[in-house]
Design a protein around this motif. Structure first.
Motif, PDB file in Angstrom:
ATOM      1  N   UNK A 155       0.812  -1.216   0.000  1.00  0.00           N
ATOM      2  CA  UNK A 155       0.000   0.000   0.000  1.00  0.00           C
ATOM      3  C   UNK A 155       0.847   1.269   0.000  1.00  0.00           C
ATOM      4  N   UNK A 156       1.998   1.239   0.680  1.00  0.00           N
ATOM      5  CA  UNK A 156       2.849   2.412   0.756  1.00  0.00           C
ATOM      6  C   UNK A 156       3.749   2.496  -0.478  1.00  0.00           C
ATOM      7  N   UNK A 157       4.310   3.674  -0.743  1.00  0.00           N
ATOM      8  CA  UNK A 157       5.194   3.832  -1.912  1.00  0.00           C
ATOM      9  C   UNK A 157       6.439   2.955  -1.801  1.00  0.00           C
ATOM     10  N   UNK A 158       6.713   2.220  -2.873  1.00  0.00           N
ATOM     11  CA  UNK A 158       7.920   1.403  -2.944  1.00  0.00           C
ATOM     12  C   UNK A 158       9.091   2.224  -3.474  1.00  0.00           C
ATOM     13  N   UNK A 159       8.745   3.322  -4.174  1.00  0.00           N
ATOM     14  CA  UNK A 159       9.800   4.187  -4.720  1.00  0.00           C
ATOM     15  C   UNK A 159       9.243   5.578  -4.982  1.00  0.00           C
ATOM     16  N   UNK A 160      10.142   6.520  -4.976  1.00  0.00           N
ATOM     17  CA  UNK A 160       9.807   7.914  -5.281  1.00  0.00           C
ATOM     18  C   UNK A 160      10.652   8.346  -6.465  1.00  0.00           C
ATOM     19  N   UNK A 161       9.993   8.720  -7.538  1.00  0.00           N
ATOM     20  CA  UNK A 161      10.679   9.110  -8.773  1.00  0.00           C
ATOM     21  C   UNK A 161      10.590  10.620  -8.930  1.00  0.00           C
TER      22      UNK A 161
END
Length: 204
Positions: free
Chosen positions: A65-71
């Protein structure tokens, strides 16, 4: 089919360290060859497996559910969950990689959780039928567990290939830690489970 007597029913146990068969009736339950403590079954196997399994379940949902990565690209920041990253791969015509990531990162961990849960229910409810099938399930979980680090590797691929062109920066999100924890905890849960309990006649 003739019922086969177990070694435990005859007072014999196998040393978990060196494999020597020993008589558990002896006063001090220590292996004569290596000196290790002898146990008929792994102590607190169900309790440890249950605790590790519940921890895995608790982290599985945040991992997805939470972000696995931030681009970050050209000053624009976007956060992606595992599923969001998979959809991005599909949009970039990387369907084979998307399928691999989906299987390794979502399906396989979930199946391992369900499989270990079924093993615990089997032992707890003392289901004595088809024990050999449950033993096969356990061996499959252990076999898959040997390749569990592939799940993390696929997440690394997901982070690496989701690049929208141009100057960009990819940073692992909080879900990456939760996901890695799920992988490790499920491996430990399978290792702490004593498969001999599947064959015990109501003995926990």
């Amino acid at each position: 089919m003739k019922h086969k007597r177990s070694a435990l029913s005859q007072g014999v146990v196998r040393c978990g360290e060196c494999g020597l068969l020993a008589n558990i009736i002896q006063p001090e339950h220590y292996c004569e060859r290596c000196g290790a403590k002898l146990y008929a079954r792994i102590p607190y196997s169900l309790q440890r497996t249950t605790a590790l399994l519940l921890s895995s379940y608790a982290l599985y949902f945040p991992a997805n559910m939470f972000p696995i990565m931030t681009v970050t690209q050209l000053g624009v920041t976007q956060k992606h969950t595992i599923l969001g990253g998979i959809l991005s791969l599909v949009e970039k015509d990387m369907v084979p990689i998307a399928i691999l990531v989906f299987i390794a990162s979502i399906i396989v961990p979930l199946l391992k959780l369900i499989g270990i849960t079924l093993l615990l229910v089997h032992v707890k409810l003392r289901w004595r039928r088809h024990a050999h099938l449950w033993a096969v399930l356990y061996r499959l979980i252990v076999l898959v567990g040997r390749w569990s680090m592939l799940d993390i590797f696929m997440i690394s691929i997901l982070i690496a290939v989701v690049d929208f062109g141009g100057v960009s920066e990819v940073i692992a999100g909080p879900a990456a830690t939760a996901f890695a924890a799920v992988v490790v905890l499920t491996m430990l849960a399978a290792k702490s489970f004593d498969p001999r309990l599947l064959w015990d006649d109501g003995h926990l």
